[in-house]
Write a protein that holds these residues in place. Structure first.
Motif, PDB file in Angstrom:
ATOM      1  N   SER A 163      37.062  -0.980  -2.282  1.00  0.00           N
ATOM      2  CA  SER A 163      36.834   0.172  -3.165  1.00  0.00           C
ATOM      3  C   SER A 163      35.522   0.029  -3.910  1.00  0.00           C
ATOM      4  N   SER A 164      35.231  -1.191  -4.342  1.00  0.00           N
ATOM      5  CA  SER A 164      33.966  -1.429  -5.047  1.00  0.00           C
ATOM      6  C   SER A 164      32.776  -1.154  -4.150  1.00  0.00           C
ATOM      7  N   LEU A 165      32.854  -1.557  -2.887  1.00  0.00           N
ATOM      8  CA  LEU A 165      31.765  -1.290  -1.940  1.00  0.00           C
ATOM      9  C   LEU A 165      31.571   0.205  -1.761  1.00  0.00           C
ATOM     10  N   GLU A 166      32.667   0.929  -1.639  1.00  0.00           N
ATOM     11  CA  GLU A 166      32.546   2.367  -1.450  1.00  0.00           C
ATOM     12  C   GLU A 166      31.956   3.041  -2.682  1.00  0.00           C
ATOM     13  N   LYS A 167      32.317   2.557  -3.863  1.00  0.00           N
ATOM     14  CA  LYS A 167      31.746   3.124  -5.087  1.00  0.00           C
ATOM     15  C   LYS A 167      30.234   2.982  -5.086  1.00  0.00           C
ATOM     16  N   HIS A 168      29.735   1.842  -4.702  1.00  0.00           N
ATOM     17  CA  HIS A 168      28.285   1.635  -4.685  1.00  0.00           C
ATOM     18  C   HIS A 168      27.607   2.476  -3.600  1.00  0.00           C
TER      19      HIS A 168
END
Length: 1876
Positions: free
Chosen positions: A1575-1580
């Protein structure tokens, strides 16, 4: 003693009145002493032991001779002595002697089933008189009235632990006989048992020596120095005894009687000394301690105060009768050392011993239980005092009114303690008909008043001197015959030493119930002065001044001081009643209102009636009334409210009350609390409507509602802080903690007083109107009058609701002000208003002190989520994230829920008839430090709720409301108490169905609360059989309700145990009725308190086994439950955000664990790769790889175990432990298998290169020799460097040519020529499609209608458009194309013209076709294209082009796969058919990708296998050999330099490989995008997309996220390297230095080993290579002059220097990061990260294409994503239109809309989307009304791009709401941190 007249005795009943010690035969007569309860024996002629004679109390204790069953025995009757000794001087009335020589047995007489508190102490009394040695001589005699009672003795013993204990002390010796003792058989058996007792004892009889020894031993344990006693002989006359008494032995005290124990010693004994200075606080008491979970009596005196408080909090009126288990130490004893006494002396000694007192320092008197109460009050702060007195009032006890200080004797009036007490009563009208209505027109009148404000007549009681009668006991009979309102001397727990009660004035009220049974017709106050009034003159004066009637109790009125007091009262105008304890006359009086009543030897009931009637008469004549406030005016006493803190708090509260001066109470809230009225209720309705949207364009509707909700918030905010709220907030900020507590208490009191009368009037008005409406309904009146009356009734009802005004409404207003502030602040960038962010902390501080927090607004039936969440956040900051056990209660209205919680934990939730609790409130109960370890939590969080099935909500969706409330409350709690009032089946069914349905919902959402059922007001709760029957019925009902609820919730549960772990035996509790009798004078039922204690213990027992939650978990669950409840389908809508957050954190940790494994495996691969090249390994086994990975695996396993065991959310994590352990195991297995495959492939590749390698060695050897020979030929010629270089260059080309004359020349690759041949036989068509270049975007088109045709329209379309072309033109086109150069696209005018015509002809058809294709058709084709492309890329990776070179069969494999897959899809899909353009374009796209890859790999193959290229690379090396030989260098120098040049490339390659791994670790650590979860990767990625504003990248991200992720990772890696060039270069050079050092170390080792073993150059090379086997890929060194190398130290120097030169050159070469060619690494950082991060779930939402964010590829459970999108972003549109949809799927799933399912083409409701096929079934899409600014901004920013891409528009049903256009890019990017 003279003989008394006797009747003729029977043969077995002979009585001798002389004190007989010898039988007629001269033998010693055995003696039996009977002690115990006289009520257990009936005297009479038939009584074989006592006979019928009536003797005086003094005579009853002399031994009397009886003949029983033919045996002569001496019987001594000391019945009741043990009871009187508890209150009088011990044995003061027993004045004779007891023959201690021949006492065979002590018979303890008790009546079956009637064991009193004093009876329990009988054995202790006996031991205190005769020592421990008396017990073997004791037998219990149980008497019975009815013969059947005798059969229950065994049950009585089993059920009564006290009886069991008594019997155990007596050696289990007992006998039963009738109360009349007239059964010869029973008496004979008794004698036999006595004989058996005698035979067992040694000595056979109790003796004087045993008596002395026992007392001596007892006194040695209890007391220190003895009081000196003088023993004298005297006659009965000189002793002042009755005439005719036998002379005996008497004792008198020589020393003066010591003073009573002082108060300080009392406080020490009670462990309260420190508390007297530092007062106990309410918070100290309202916590869970060991005492609060123990229902037994205190074992030591130090626990008495704590146990008293705990019992009092539970409203157990037995708390006042507290005693300890140290009963044996509670009796005063004297030791008489009398030697050489004859029998007569001992007899006198025993019966006429006078007890005496000891110095307190030497002996501990039992603590009087009222001293415990008063000591606790003296050691409590004002708030705890108030709580204690309130609880005493609830127990119907008298309350302290005037309290002398225990040390200074200053009198205090504790007015503050009365402030919260209210009393209710009814006055009966003259007709005697009770209606209960507050009416003055002949009907009963009801009153409810704060007791401090009540004005009533007062009757004052006091005594003068010591009297034999008990004044307090008399008052009890006067007020309440069934309850001891005042404590008196015969109450359990009384003792002779009373320290703190003298001078205390207690007050109590008689409250009539409005019936004919009332003792007084109106409320009457009774005051009781404890102690001698003559000593406490100030209190006496105050009472007599304030009273309406004075009642004085006296024995000796002739004392001068008493005369003065009595004369003053006689002359006074007030009525006086004198009670004479030594007078036996009836009532008599004077005309002036003075009465006298005798008490001596009179029936107490008669006295009570006379006294009550007299008081009534006096009250009729006295108009005066008494109010507590009057005492404040008396100067000689102080009032507790005079404390500065109290006054300051009161003044502050009064200032608040000045705002509330409106006459119409129901308008107060509207004026002063405007935010919680209509605006708040409207907002709540709109918020609920958001979850029930209908129609088209839901987002437009939602946007409008949200806009209106924001407007309401702005209106609320515009109201700002009213004057009242400003003052309140300011006060709370400014006051100190204690002042703040006073302020809140005062404010609550004032508000209550302010509203009480008006509410009472409104209730009366409502009752009258309701009566009229009922009358009209009976007449079936449907006229306007009926309608008008009902309207008026509703208006009154609304007024009642509006008129309630309490602290909860003020804090509710604070919450609404805060929520409006937050809303306006969030939506207005230029917010400049007052900052109110401190409000939650203000509330949290108050909650910490015990104030309840409103969780649900009962008036609006809504949760102020923002406010409650903020308050809980602040509470966590104050207390820490404490562990809490959430205990909630649920039940029907007025079933005693709040009362039960109050009794259980000492809380003060509002209780009274009606719907008191509205909504839900929480309160914290602290767990003491000693209990935390046992219970495993820090607080109990108690949730009290409003009742279900409220009458006032009838017709207002009560069923739905109750279901919501039950679900909410049960979901919140670790345990829920389900409260059922009585056993009415109908009421049970109502609540059970709601409860079962709620628990069923909890199971579905994976919450595991427990429950206990509480049946209140159940009669005969001791009947075990009835309880079993009740439990059976409950179980049946629960199972029945489970089946009904299962149908509604779509569950397969058959019984309640399928839903929740439940044991009907232990999880069901039965409660006695709350009150002992009828209100208002009935006290609480002690059985109820005992039931509460048992329930509390059961709760704690379960709590120990359950898992507590933290406050943050509670907050998350609170939010999740409410958000889900707003939806119609709770289970469908529930989203456990805490579980999601914990899972996301776990995913981050999982990423760390997997990275550690992956990085370790990369290092292993690098090591083994080098070893393969150096050691000629033939195969890599799995076990070898497992061995390499063992340490890392153990470290990861340890980290996993530690995380799951130590994380604060381990109770949630435990669900995933097994799964993640398996996943890590699977990952390791996959890594090992992949590594094994790759490494074995390296071995195969090495073997494949073996021939060429041998050839290279041959080349090297020849070139070395040729260089050497050529150099030797030129050795003697002195030439310059450039000449040598020229000479070498001239011969080099010839050498290469000679060496490669027989090598094969690789042909040139012609990719596109081969590809087109395989794509289609129609070459012209393929060329044409290639020219159009549409194939390049085939994976990201918005519309695929150009590639599809519906099968039902197939006949309308001629797919072979180009079949119309002539064969000539086709052939011409083909020939022309064949003449073109390779790899060039073709443009043919003729073909182009045909294409244009065809396009024009088909364009209209395409547009028409598009109308029949739905969004899912396009999505399906796009997914097929992407899937094929991805699969072909995987196929390409497996092709061995780099090993064996390019072959055209590779292209054929790819095109065949494409064509085959398209055909398979075509065969399955029955809806549409692909045009051939689709297959051709897809093949072109795949070939385009393959072209780039194949070209690179083929070049790599040529570079590796072309001899000419290889030889060209070796030229510098051999030029060096040539040059060295030319200059005459030694063999050692030449070899050393050759070695250095040989390993240079190996070192550089190793540095590249190591740097790639280290750089990847660094990037992952330093870049937030890569060090979190998926999820963090997608946010970035989303942030990056927003910053770039590139629509094409968005399209790729939406439709082909996997590809975009890989591109993003690649770009970010390159960006990192560029932006951090210095860091990367430093890392590279550090690795370069490390490798240099490794080689230097290897040189040193090789040199030392060779010298040590006298080896040669071959040995040196071997040792050198072995040291570097795992570090470098060493190339074989060809050198023919090894024998010439003998100086290995010199060789070491040559190599070291050469290496230094190489490193220096490399350091100079790598000046910047641009010089580092990352393409040279074996594994690029981006490839490593892609492999690590992209092995996850790529399934997309079937509606909006959002990607599942689960880190695991094949994860369990449903797919989910935190941030869904507008469906139009994916190309979804309304069928039959060109309107792209603006709806979010999270909105649609809570609406009534439908969609067309792709697989079936039928209409499916969004709420049932899972039924639409496998695409939908595995997705969890929960309703979400969050603003989601990101995708709204995206739609507005790229509206035109989206419309062009999908060839649709955002119009009509898909019109974009105006609110969306207000979002900026900053809003969009900022929102990602909130939602992801």
């Amino acid at each position: 003693m003279e003989a008394e007249a006797m009747s003729d005795p029977g043969p077995d009943d002979v009585m001798d009145t002389q004190p007989a010690t010898d039988s007629p035969s001269g033998l010693q007569v055995p003696t039996v002493v009977l002690f115990g309860n006289s009520s257990a024996v009936t005297s009479g002629n038939e009584n074989l032991l006592f006979g019928q004679e009536q003797v005086t109390k003094e005579q009853a204790h002399f031994p009397r001779t009886r003949v029983v069953s033919g045996r002569i025995m001496s019987v001594i009757n000391v019945l009741d002595s043990h009871e009187e000794d508890l209150y009088l001087d011990p044995m003061d009335h027993v004045s004779g002697q007891l023959d201690l020589k021949n006492i065979q047995s002590f018979i303890y007489v008790l009546q079956l089933g009637q064991l009193t508190d004093t009876d329990k102490l009988g054995l202790e009394w006996l031991k205190s008189r005769f020592g421990e040695g008396v017990l073997p001589y004791v037998m219990i005699l149980f008497t019975y009235e009815r013969e059947e009672d005798c059969d229950t003795i065994i049950d009585d013993l089993k059920n009564n632990s006290v009886l069991e204990e008594l019997l155990k002390k007596c050696g289990d010796r007992y006998h039963t006989c009738s109360k009349s003792m007239n059964n010869q058989s029973e008496m004979r058996t008794l004698l036999e048992k006595i004989d058996h007792l005698v035979s067992e004892n040694n000595p056979h009889c109790y003796t004087a020596e045993m008596h002395h020894t026992g007392l001596k031993f007892t006194n040695q344990r209890i007391i220190q120095p003895r009081v000196k006693m003088e023993i004298t002989y005297t006659s009965a006359k000189t002793a002042g005894r009755g005439q005719g008494r036998t002379p005996g032995l008497y004792m008198r005290e020589v020393t003066k009687r010591e003073e009573n124990p002082n108060p300080e010693q009392l406080f020490v004994r009670l462990n309260l000394k420190e508390k007297y200075q530092n007062k106990m606080k309410t918070s100290d008491i309202l916590q869970v301690t060991k005492l609060s979970v123990c229902s037994e009596k205190p074992s030591v005196e130090e626990d008495m105060a704590g146990v008293f408080l705990q019992r009092l909090l539970m409203m157990d009126y037995r708390a006042r009768y507290i005693t300890t288990e140290e009963v044996s130490n509670n009796t005063d004893e004297a030791v008489l050392c009398i030697e050489d006494r004859d029998d007569c002396d001992e007899f006198d000694y025993f019966f006429f011993k006078k007890s005496f007192n000891f110095d307190e320092g030497n002996h501990k008197h039992p603590i009087h239980c009222m001293d415990v109460q008063m000591a606790v009050l003296h050691c409590s702060d004002s708030f705890l005092k108030q709580l204690i007195v309130t609880k005493l009032s609830q127990c119907q006890y008298a309350l302290p009114l005037l309290v002398p200080d225990p040390f200074t004797r200053e009198i205090e009036f504790p007015l503050w303690t009365f402030r919260q007490i209210k009393k209710s009563w009814k006055i009966m009208d003259t007709s005697g008909k009770e209606t209960g209505l507050n009416d003055t027109s002949g009907k009963n009148t009801s009153f409810t008043k704060p007791i401090h404000a009540a004005e009533t007549p007062m009757v004052a009681f006091f005594r003068l001197g010591s009297v034999s009668s008990s004044k307090s006991q008399l008052m009890n009979k006067l007020i309440n015959e069934k309850h001891n309102t005042f404590f008196y001397r015969h109450c359990p727990g009384s003792s002779r030493t009373r320290l703190l009660m003298d001078g205390v004035v207690e007050i109590a009220w008689y409250l009539p119930s409005g019936t004919t049974d009332d003792l007084f017709s109106d409320c009457v106050t009774f005051c009781n002065l404890h102690g001698d009034a003559e000593i406490n003159k100030e209190q006496l004066e105050i009472l007599t001044e304030m009273s309406s009637v004075n009642v004085v109790l006296l024995a000796n009125h002739e004392k001068q001081e008493y005369k003065e007091i009595l004369q003053k009262l006689w002359k006074g105008p007030k009525s006086l009643i004198c009670l004479f304890s030594e007078d036996d006359s009836g009532v008599s009086g004077t005309k002036t209102g003075k009465y006298r009543i005798g008490l001596k030897d009179r029936n107490q009931s008669d006295v009570t009636k006379e006294l009550r009637k007299t008081i009534k008469d006096c009250l009729c004549k006295s108009p005066s009334t008494f109010s507590l406030k009057q005492l404040c005016k008396i100067k000689v006493i102080t009032t507790d409210e005079e404390a500065p803190e109290c006054q300051k708090g009161k003044e502050a509260a009064e200032e608040i009350m000045r705002f509330l001066n409106e006459k119409e109470l129901y308008k107060l809230k509207e004026k002063h609390l405007p935010c919680q009225g209509k605006l708040w209720h409207d907002w709540c309705e709109m918020n609920k409507d958001l979850y029930r949207l209908q129609g088209d364009n839901l987002e437009m509707q939602k946007s409008k509602k949200q806009t209106e909700m924001k407007r309401i918030r702005e209106q609320q905010h515009n109201y700002g802080l009213s004057g009242l709220m400003k003052k309140l907030i300011y006060t709370l900020i400014c006051l100190e903690e204690n002042e703040k507590s006073y302020f809140l208490k005062w404010l609550g009191i004032f508000l209550d007083n302010c509203t009480t009368d008006d509410l009472s009037a409104l209730h009366h008005e409502y009752d009258e109107k309701w009566t009229k409406v009922l009358a009209l309904k009976k007449k079936h009146d449907k006229s306007d009058k009926m309608i008008h009356s009902q309207t008026q009734l509703e208006e009154i009802s609304e007024k009642l609701k509006a008129a309630t005004f309490g602290l909860e409404h003020i804090f509710r207003e604070m919450g609404q002000i805060y929520e409006s502030f937050r809303s306006v602040q969030a939506h207005k960038k230029d917010y400049i208003y007052e900052d109110l962010s401190f409000f939650p902390k203000l509330a949290a501080d108050l909650i910490k002190t015990g104030l309840p927090l409103e969780l649900m607004d009962g008036d609006a039936a809504h949760v102020p989520l923002v406010w409650v969440s903020a308050v809980l956040d602040e509470l966590i900051k104050i207390l820490g994230d404490q562990r809490v056990f959430v205990l909630s209660v649920l039940g029907i209205q007025s079933s005693g829920k709040s009362t039960m919680l109050n009794a259980m934990f000492g809380l003060q939730f509002a209780v009274s008839a009606g719907r008191c609790t509205r909504g839900a409130f929480m309160q914290l109960v602290k767990v003491s430090e000693e209990m935390k370890a046992e219970l495993k939590f820090d607080y109990i969080l108690v949730v009290d709720t409003e009742g279900l099935r409220a009458l006032e909500l009838a017709g207002k969706s009560t069923r739905n409301h109750d279901n919501e409330l039950a679900t909410f409350v049960i979901g919140l709690g670790n345990m829920t108490l389900v409260n059922i009032f009585g056993e009415n089946p109908a009421e049970m069914q109502d609540i059970l169905q709601i409860v079962v349905q709620a628990f069923l919902r909890m199971k579905k959402v994976r919450l595991r609360p427990s429950c206990m059922f509480v049946h209140q007001n159940v009669g005969d709760i001791t009947a075990g059989e009835k309880n079993m029957e009740g439990r059976r019925r409950l179980q049946e009902k629960l199972d029945e309700m489970t089946k009904l609820a299962a149908k509604e919730e779509d569950s397969h549960a058959e019984c309640f145990s399928d839903v929740i772990t439940f044991n009907v035996q232990t999880d069901v509790k039965y409660f006695a009725q709350l009150l002992e009798g009828s209100p208002p004078m009935a006290p609480p039922n002690p059985c109820y308190s005992r039931n509460v204690q048992e329930l509390k213990n059961a709760i704690f027992k379960k709590a120990m086994k359950s898992q507590a939650i933290t406050l943050s978990q509670f907050k998350a669950r609170f939010s999740d439950l409410w958000n889900a409840l707003l939806n119609e389908n709770f289970v469908f809508s529930f989203k456990n955000t805490l579980e999601i957050a914990v899972y996301r954190k776990l995913e981050t940790e999982f990423g760390k664990w997997t990275w550690n494994l992956r990085k370790a495996m990369l290092d292993v691969e690098e090591t083994l790769h080098n070893r393969i090249e150096n050691e000629k390994l033939e195969k890599i086994e799995e076990r070898e790889l497992y061995a390499y990975m063992e340490n890392t695996r153990n470290e990861v396993d340890k980290s996993v175990k530690q995380y799951f065991e130590e994380d604060s959310y381990k109770d949630i994590l435990i669900h995933w432990l097994a799964k993640y352990e398996n996943k890590i195991k699977e990952l390791l297995e996959n890594l090992i298998k992949d590594a094994q495959t790759k490494l074995n492939a390296v071995i195969q590749q090495r073997n494949a290169r073996e021939n060429f390698k041998n050839k290279k060695n041959e080349y090297d050897e020849k070139l070395f020799n040729m260089s050497k020979v050529f150099a030797l030929n030129l050795k003697d010629k002195k030439t310059e460097e450039h000449v040598l270089k020229q000479e070498f260059d001239d011969v080099w080309d010839k050498w290469v040519t000679d060496l490669t004359t027989d090598t094969y020349s690789e042909k040139t690759m012609n990719f596109w020529n081969d590809a087109i041949q395989f794509i289609s036989n129609d070459l012209a068509f393929v060329y044409d499609r290639q020219c159009q270049e549409q194939y390049k975007n085939i994976d990201k088109l918005g519309s695929y209608s150009q590639y599809m045709i519906l099968k039902k329209h197939e006949e309308l379309c001629d797919e072979d458009q180009y079949a119309q072309e002539s064969d000539l033109n086709r052939k011409k086109t083909k020939d022309e194309n064949q003449k073109l150069p390779n790899d060039q696209s073709v443009w043919n005018p003729f073909t182009s013209t045909l294409r244009t015509v065809a396009n024009q002809q088909t364009e209209n058809l395409r547009k028409a076709e598009d109308n029949f294709l739905n969004s899912e058709d396009h999505m399906q084709v796009r997914d097929l294209a992407i899937s094929i492309i991805q699969e072909t890329e995987e196929i390409m990776k497996k092709m061995k082009i780099a090993k064996i070179g390019y072959k055209d069969s590779y292209i054929q494999e790819l095109t065949d796969y494409v064509q085959k897959t398209v055909k398979q899809h075509q065969d399955v899909n029955q809806r549409f058919k692909f045009k051939k353009e689709f297959t051709v374009d897809l093949c072109l796209h795949v070939c385009d990708l393959a072209h780039v890859r194949f070209t690179e790999l083929h070049k790599e193959f040529r570079d590796t296998n072309d001899p000419r290229l290889y030889l060209e690379k070796q030229k510098p090396r051999f030029y060096g050999v040539f040059k060295n030989y030319c200059r005459g260098a030694t063999a050692t120098t030449i070899f050393g330099e050759l070695l250095c040049s040989n390993i240079e490339s190996s070192i550089l390659q190793a540095v590249y490989n190591k740097t790639a791994i280290d750089l990847t670790t660094q990037i992952r650590s330093n870049m937030p995008a890569f060090n979190g979860n998926r999820s963090s990767l997608e946010k970035h990625i989303l942030k990056s997309l927003a910053e770039e504003i590139n629509f094409d990248k968005y399209v790729q991200y939406i439709h082909n996220p996997q590809k975009h992720f890989k591109q993003f990772i690649t770009e970010k890696v390159h960006q990192y390297i560029t932006e951090n060039g210095t860091v990367v270069l430093k890392l590279f050079k550090r690795n370069l230095k490390d490798k240099e050092q490794i080689v230097i170390n290897a040189v040193h080792i090789a040199t030392e080993d060779t010298k040590m073993n006298s080896g040669d150059a071959h040995m040196w090379v071997r040792r050198f290579s072995e040291s570097l086997t795992d570090q470098l890929n060493l190339k074989e060194i060809i050198f023919v002059d090894h024998k010439e190398i003998t100086d290995f130290d010199f060789l070491q120097k040559v190599v070291t220097d050469g290496l230094a030169d190489i490193m220096s050159k490399q350091n100079k070469h790598f000046k910047s990061v641009k010089d580092i060619k990352m393409e040279n690494v074996r594994n690029r950082p981006e490839d490593i990260l892609i492999e690590h991060l992209c092995r996850c779930c790529w399934v997309q939402c079937p509606f909006c294409r959002a990607i599942c964010t689960n880190t695991m590829e094949d994860h369990d459970g449903d797919h989910s994503v935190p941030l869904h999108r507008a469906e139009g972003i994916n190309g979804w549109y309304y069928r039959g239109t060109t309107n792209l949809s603006t709806d979010f799927c999270t909105t649609n799933v809570q609406s009534d809309k439908v969609f067309c399912a792709m697989e079936s083409n039928w209409r499916v409701p969004y709420k049932q989307y899972r039924t639409a096929g496998h695409w939908f079934a595995k997705w969890s899409i929960t309703p979400d009304n969050s603003e989601l600014p990101y995708w709204k901004w995206f739609v507005c920013r790229f509206q035109k791009d989206l419309e062009n891409h999908y060839e649709k528009t955002f119009q009509g049903h898909g019109q974009i709401p105006d609110e969306w256009r207000k979002y900026t890019k900053e809003d969009a990017v900022g929102s990602l941190d909130i939602y992801i």
